[in-house]
Design a protein around this motif. Structure first.
Motif, short mmCIF file in Angstrom:
data_model
loop_
_atom_site.label_atom_id
_atom_site.label_comp_id
_atom_site.label_asym_id
_atom_site.label_seq_id
_atom_site.Cartn_x
_atom_site.Cartn_y
_atom_site.Cartn_z
N TYR A 126 49.80 36.03 49.72
CA TYR A 126 50.17 35.67 50.35
C TYR A 126 51.39 35.46 49.83
O TYR A 126 51.59 35.05 48.52
N LEU A 127 52.87 36.05 50.58
CA LEU A 127 53.79 36.17 50.14
C LEU A 127 54.38 34.87 49.57
O LEU A 127 55.04 35.32 48.10
N LYS A 128 54.36 33.99 49.87
CA LYS A 128 55.30 32.67 49.38
C LYS A 128 54.53 32.16 48.32
O LYS A 128 55.34 32.14 47.17
N ILE A 129 53.33 32.66 48.03
CA ILE A 129 53.29 32.44 46.58
C ILE A 129 53.12 33.51 45.39
O ILE A 129 53.78 33.42 44.28
N LYS B 97 37.23 37.60 53.79
CA LYS B 97 39.02 38.40 53.19
C LYS B 97 39.40 36.97 53.25
O LYS B 97 40.46 36.90 51.86
N GLU B 98 40.16 36.53 54.75
CA GLU B 98 40.90 35.33 54.42
C GLU B 98 40.73 34.44 52.97
O GLU B 98 41.49 34.40 52.48
N ILE B 99 39.76 34.06 53.12
CA ILE B 99 39.04 32.93 52.25
C ILE B 99 39.54 33.32 50.61
O ILE B 99 39.69 32.76 50.08
N LYS B 100 38.79 34.84 50.62
CA LYS B 100 39.07 35.12 48.76
C LYS B 100 40.56 35.34 48.54
O LYS B 100 41.19 35.54 47.75
N SER B 101 41.67 35.19 49.92
CA SER B 101 42.60 35.78 49.19
C SER B 101 43.50 34.64 49.41
O SER B 101 43.77 34.12 48.90
N LEU B 102 42.58 33.70 50.00
CA LEU B 102 43.43 32.20 49.76
C LEU B 102 43.02 31.58 48.62
O LEU B 102 43.89 31.22 48.26
N LYS B 103 42.32 31.43 48.11
CA LYS B 103 41.31 31.24 46.63
C LYS B 103 42.18 32.29 45.88
O LYS B 103 42.80 31.27 44.83
N LYS B 104 42.68 32.75 45.53
CA LYS B 104 42.88 33.39 44.63
C LYS B 104 43.85 33.51 44.66
O LYS B 104 44.71 33.19 43.38
N SER B 105 45.72 33.17 45.58
CA SER B 105 46.07 32.38 45.28
C SER B 105 46.56 31.74 45.43
O SER B 105 47.76 30.58 44.46
N PHE B 106 46.03 30.65 45.36
CA PHE B 106 45.50 29.08 45.52
C PHE B 106 45.62 28.68 44.16
O PHE B 106 46.26 28.09 43.28
#
Length: 90
Positions: A73-76, A5-14
């Motif tokens: 992620y909020l910053k993105i 879940k962490e990796i999927k979320s980070l990929k989306k944000s990136f």
């Protein structure tokens, strides 16, 4: 997988972040809008913190600072003008 879940979320944000850079920041929100969104999510002097923000620390002891509803992620997310809060707070 434990971190799936962490990796999927980070990929989306990136991907969203790269899309904004590729388009010469024309999708970037102005600084006042970003500040207002972050204050709504994180809480400010006159607002309570959103109960859906996950600010626990990950396995590297880095603060997650992300929405537990959409996983962004909020910053993105708060910097992208076209993004919206999944709870319609902004």
């Amino acid at each position: 997988m434990f971190f799936e879940k962490e990796i999927k979320s980070l990929k989306k944000s990136f991907k969203l972040f790269l899309y904004t850079i590729k388009n010469k920041n024309r999708f970037k929100a102005d600084s006042e809008k970003i500040k207002k969104r972050l204050n709504i999510c994180r809480g400010s002097s006159n607002e309570e913190k959103c109960e859906k923000i996950d600010d626990s620390k990950n396995f590297l002891f880095i603060k997650k600072d992300k929405c537990s509803v959409c996983g962004c992620y909020l910053k993105i997310k708060t910097k992208l003008d076209f993004e919206q809060c999944p709870l319609n707070k902004w």
